[in-house]
Write an enzyme that holds these catalytic residues in place. Structure first.
Site, short mmCIF file in Angstrom:
data_model
loop_
_atom_site.label_atom_id
_atom_site.label_comp_id
_atom_site.label_asym_id
_atom_site.label_seq_id
_atom_site.Cartn_x
_atom_site.Cartn_y
_atom_site.Cartn_z
N CYS A 88 0.18 1.31 -0.66
CA CYS A 88 -0.62 0.78 -1.76
C CYS A 88 -2.11 0.94 -1.44
O CYS A 88 -2.62 2.05 -1.48
CB CYS A 88 -0.25 -0.67 -2.04
SG CYS A 88 -0.79 -1.27 -3.66
N HIS A 178 5.96 -0.74 -2.29
CA HIS A 178 5.90 -1.59 -1.09
C HIS A 178 7.25 -1.69 -0.40
O HIS A 178 8.04 -2.60 -0.69
CB HIS A 178 5.45 -3.00 -1.47
CG HIS A 178 4.01 -3.11 -1.82
ND1 HIS A 178 3.04 -3.48 -0.90
CD2 HIS A 178 3.36 -2.92 -2.99
CE1 HIS A 178 1.86 -3.52 -1.49
NE2 HIS A 178 2.01 -3.18 -2.77
N GLU A 180 7.87 -2.77 2.52
CA GLU A 180 7.93 -3.99 3.33
C GLU A 180 8.33 -5.20 2.50
O GLU A 180 8.53 -6.30 3.04
CB GLU A 180 6.58 -4.24 4.03
CG GLU A 180 5.50 -4.90 3.20
CD GLU A 180 4.85 -3.98 2.18
OE1 GLU A 180 3.93 -4.44 1.49
OE2 GLU A 180 5.24 -2.80 2.08
#
Length: 204
Positions: A88, A178, A180
């Site tokens: 990002c 994302h 994560e």
């Protein structure tokens, strides 16, 4: 043990999630690197987390690209072929420092988008969340790019549905989704691990 350098800027807000994933669930050694740090030892993999470095002042990733830590890390990546992943805001930073081509612009709908999306690497699809206002990737010649991931349903207007790209050596990856945020039992998807594993072979 392989080591990961997690670079943190003022305004980073995904660093704790990324640290938690890499240190606790993957089991690699993660060293936090503050953006002003110097004399940085080479790591096997660097990660630039998501967020709003310097509040996106001037434009997303611009001020972060001038951080002292990145000067040294960029040398490690260019001369020692160390890997670096930008997620990002990290993707925006990689474009600003020239490790990846192109730029990230405001989303086509001029709104912040936060939702689960499907991305495709050409052989497999993944469910990964996005959360960005400037995720509209632009490059005038997409046929020249090594595309890592494309959106199945383009949410932001990015060129050629691009969600992430590699550099030519494939030791640099930038992506807007994302990973994560897609690995715990209560997440909508657990595909984040696959993203890290695909890129950081030998590290994760």
């Amino acid at each position: 043990m392989y080591t990961v350098g997690l670079v943190i800027f003022p305004g980073s807000n995904c660093d704790k999630e990324t640290y938690d994933f890499l240190q606790t669930y993957v089991g690699v050694k993660v060293n936090k690197i503050w953006h002003k740090d110097t004399h940085i030892k080479p790591h096997d993999l660097y990660v630039l987390p998501g967020g709003f470095s310097y509040g996106d002042y001037l434009r997303p990733g611009k001020l972060a690209s001038m951080s002292p830590a990145l000067v040294e890390i960029e040398q490690h990546v260019r001369t020692k072929d160390r890997k670096i992943l930008g997620i990002c805001n990290g993707f925006q930073i990689l474009c600003e420092i020239g490790l990846l081509p192109g730029t990230l612009r405001e989303n086509n709908n001029l709104q912040f988008i936060c939702k689960l999306v499907t991305i495709d690497d050409g052989s497999e699809t993944y469910q990964i969340p996005i959360a960005h206002g400037d995720g509209n990737y632009y490059h005038p010649n997409p046929e020249e790019l090594d595309v890592a991931y494309r959106y199945v349903d383009n949410p932001n207007g990015s060129t050629d549905d691009i969600a992430g790209i590699y550099n030519l050596k494939r030791n640099v990856l930038g992506m807007m989704p994302h990973p994560e945020r897609a690995f715990k039992s209560f997440h909508e998807s657990n595909d984040g691990y696959k993203i890290f594993e695909n890129f950081a072979k030998g590290v994760l």
